[in-house]
Structures are given as C-alpha cells and as structure tokens.
Design a protein around this motif. Sequence first.
Motif, PDB file in Angstrom:
ATOM      1  N   GLY A 132       2.061  -5.596   4.072  1.00  0.00           N
ATOM      2  CA  GLY A 132       2.012  -5.153   2.686  1.00  0.00           C
ATOM      3  C   GLY A 132       2.916  -5.920   1.751  1.00  0.00           C
ATOM      4  O   GLY A 132       2.951  -5.634   0.549  1.00  0.00           O
ATOM      5  N   LYS A 147       3.880  -3.820  -2.278  1.00  0.00           N
ATOM      6  CA  LYS A 147       2.750  -3.064  -2.820  1.00  0.00           C
ATOM      7  C   LYS A 147       3.079  -1.578  -2.843  1.00  0.00           C
ATOM      8  O   LYS A 147       3.601  -1.022  -1.879  1.00  0.00           O
ATOM      9  N   TRP A 154      -6.155  -9.029  -5.519  1.00  0.00           N
ATOM     10  CA  TRP A 154      -5.083  -9.254  -6.488  1.00  0.00           C
ATOM     11  C   TRP A 154      -5.175 -10.713  -6.915  1.00  0.00           C
ATOM     12  O   TRP A 154      -5.309 -11.609  -6.074  1.00  0.00           O
ATOM     13  N   ALA A 160      -1.237  -5.250 -12.000  1.00  0.00           N
ATOM     14  CA  ALA A 160      -0.369  -4.844 -10.895  1.00  0.00           C
ATOM     15  C   ALA A 160       1.090  -5.079 -11.258  1.00  0.00           C
ATOM     16  O   ALA A 160       1.975  -4.330 -10.836  1.00  0.00           O
ATOM     17  N   GLN A 189      -0.655 -12.547   0.893  1.00  0.00           N
ATOM     18  CA  GLN A 189      -0.355 -11.176   1.305  1.00  0.00           C
ATOM     19  C   GLN A 189      -0.125 -11.125   2.808  1.00  0.00           C
ATOM     20  O   GLN A 189      -0.952 -11.606   3.590  1.00  0.00           O
ATOM     21  N   TYR A 202      -4.904  -6.414 -10.443  1.00  0.00           N
ATOM     22  CA  TYR A 202      -5.594  -5.801  -9.300  1.00  0.00           C
ATOM     23  C   TYR A 202      -6.975  -5.361  -9.752  1.00  0.00           C
ATOM     24  O   TYR A 202      -7.124  -4.683 -10.781  1.00  0.00           O
ATOM     25  N   ASN A 237      -1.363   0.430  -5.785  1.00  0.00           N
ATOM     26  CA  ASN A 237      -1.721  -0.995  -5.733  1.00  0.00           C
ATOM     27  C   ASN A 237      -1.033  -1.844  -6.795  1.00  0.00           C
ATOM     28  O   ASN A 237      -1.412  -2.995  -7.004  1.00  0.00           O
ATOM     29  N   THR A 238      -0.030  -1.289  -7.460  1.00  0.00           N
ATOM     30  CA  THR A 238       0.826  -2.114  -8.299  1.00  0.00           C
ATOM     31  C   THR A 238       1.870  -2.787  -7.407  1.00  0.00           C
ATOM     32  O   THR A 238       1.994  -2.474  -6.213  1.00  0.00           O
ATOM     33  N   LEU A 239       2.627  -3.715  -7.979  1.00  0.00           N
ATOM     34  CA  LEU A 239       3.600  -4.492  -7.222  1.00  0.00           C
ATOM     35  C   LEU A 239       4.966  -4.404  -7.892  1.00  0.00           C
ATOM     36  O   LEU A 239       5.057  -4.361  -9.124  1.00  0.00           O
ATOM     37  N   PHE A 241       3.860  -9.011  -0.536  1.00  0.00           N
ATOM     38  CA  PHE A 241       3.164 -10.058  -1.281  1.00  0.00           C
ATOM     39  C   PHE A 241       4.153 -11.159  -1.634  1.00  0.00           C
ATOM     40  O   PHE A 241       5.347 -10.899  -1.836  1.00  0.00           O
TER      41      PHE A 241
END
Length: 368
Positions: free
Chosen positions: A256, A273, A203, A240, A252, A230, A277-279, A258
């Motif tokens: 998990g 996360k 990321w 992300a 990170q 990402y 794998n998006t935030l 961020f």
Amino acid sequence: MGVGRILLNILVVLAAIAGGFYQLKLKPILVKFGQGRVIDPRGNTDCTTVPELKACEKLVLHQPSGVVYLACSTQESRPHWLPNAQRFNATGASRTDYVASYNPQSGKVTKLKTVNFNSPRGLSLHGMDVVASSSNPSELWVYLVNHREPLSGDPKVVGADSSVEVFKTTLGGSTMEYVRTVEDPLLLTPNDLTGTPDGKAFWVTNDYGVKTGLIRDLDLLGRATTSVVYCHETEGCKYAIQNMHGNNGIAQAPNGTFYVVNAIGGQLTVLEKQADNTLIITDVIESDRSMDNASIDSEGDVWVAGFPKALVLVYEHFANPTKVVSPSTAFRFSINTGPNSFYGQKFKVDRVCDRSSYTLSVACHRIT
C-alpha cells in the motif's frame, strides 16, 4: 545626492538581489539539472540494445515471467507532439503509438495489436501500467496515458485532451482488447499511472497545474501545483493529493505504499494510501539529479530513471532525438539496514548505472 548616484545605488541593489537569487534559487536548480556534471560511467558491462524499440516512454516488468511491456512511439513525432514538454504541433503527432512486449531471454519483440479500439484520434502514449488480474493471473490489465489532440481549439492554447485508456491482454499474447476510455477534467496533464488488479481504478500523476503557458515554468522555482488523481470505474475521479512539486513517475508497492517521483527536485516522495484512496506524504528521499519513472522489484526496492544532464535532454535531445543523445542514470532506493540507519538515514540510494551513450527512457529493473 545626484541622479547618477541614485541610479548607481539602485543598480547595485538590483545586482545584489540578482546575485542572491542566483545563488539561493537558480544555481541549485542548474546543478541538479546537470550543469558542470561530469558523467561517471558505471554498470554498463552487461547491457543489450533493442533496436526495434524506440521512443518508449515507460516499461513495466512482469516479474513472474520476466517479460517487459513498453509504451512506445516514434522518434520522429516526439519533437512535434509531447504535451508534457509543451510541444503542441499536432500535425506531426503519432496517432499509432503502441504497446510492445519484449522477452529478454529470447530477444523476441511483439507489437500488440489493438482490438475494438476505434478512436479516430488514435494513441499518443506516455505513462503506462500493466497489472496482473486478481481473478486470473495470466490476464493483464493495461492502463495507458493517451495525449489526444483536442477536438477544437489551438493545442498551444488549450493543450492536449488527455485521457486514460484501459485494455486487457494475456501473458504472451499478441493483441490487447479495448475496455474503456476515462475522461475527466482532473486529468489535466497526466504523466504516469498505477492501476489496480481488478481493472477498475488507477492513480495518475499530473505533472503541471495548468496545461499550457509560461506560468508552468514557475514550477522550476519550486511552485507546488502538481497532483495525484484517483479514478474509479463507477465512482469517478477525485484528487488523491494536491500541491505537490514536480510529479512525474508513480509506483505502488504491494503493502500500500506509493512512490511519486519529483522530476524537477530530484526527489522520491513516499506516500501511504488511506481508506478513501487518498494519499498522505510520509517521507521524502533526496537524490542529486532530475528523475523520471519508477518501478518496484520483487525485493521491494524502488528503481528510478535519472537524468545527469537534464538540460541536454529537454533542450537538445527532445528537439532532435535521432541525433542528440542524452545521458542517463538508474537509481535503486532501498531501506537502509546499515549502521547509519540508527542516525536517521532511513533509505539507501545507489547509483547502479550511468550511461553517456544513450537515454534510458524508463527505470531499470532487476529480474528476480
């Protein structure tokens, strides 16, 4: 009503608008950037200067061994080529930036030699991450933001042709082997990154929404154009999260979570996360000054570098780094376990170190 009276009324209204803009928008920014701030030195009794390591944008602590890895350049090249600060004189750029390891116990500094990396545009480094391999803990993945000169066009117009370089090294080694280069249009203005232990994904923060131009300065007033991208070896790159403000350092945690630093707003953004794998943002922690890179120690505390005099850093130190010093701060962000946690204060912010004599280019670490 005469023309003179009308003009006077217009001037009064404009002055009122300007005064309101200064009080509501500009003054808080200038205060956060250090206007009028008096440095309060603290935490400076047990510090060591390492003269061999200069212009190192980022460091990563390998916590099991205590060895520190750094992405370094030269002080002479920074005033010329630093795309994130809109310095685009490519003729003065360093193309031989390097990764070094530093052992605080022995004082040994090792400059890692690249193996099988043959790019004619070399390395102009910025953010970095070093991650122990999930298949062999003594092997380390090295992820590097590389601000390359564009193949065509004026850099002042088209910006840098930034990429992410992936290398592999061994703990205690003196070389790092080239693995691959990641290029993608979404890597617009990459600043810092955090990688995965399989060497396949990362990321990375974009610290502006455009590469060049005065429009970038609108971000100082709160325009939210920054993002986290990402990238995966076989899946490519995707956003992300978008429409964030002032993105800079990223770290990170093993669980998990961020953390992304808002350099302009002086905030630490907490994100979770998702399965794809998006935030998503779950919290925002305030500080009183501009901040930079972040790292997480063995106890889960987040350490962030701060700039008590950000205006000095940007307009004086960047222009003349060998002669103008920039004060620095080290923050520690932790979960608040005190009595006031019951009243909504979820996080504790400690100003552990304040220095006026030189710049801490990256976050401090506690070796535990």
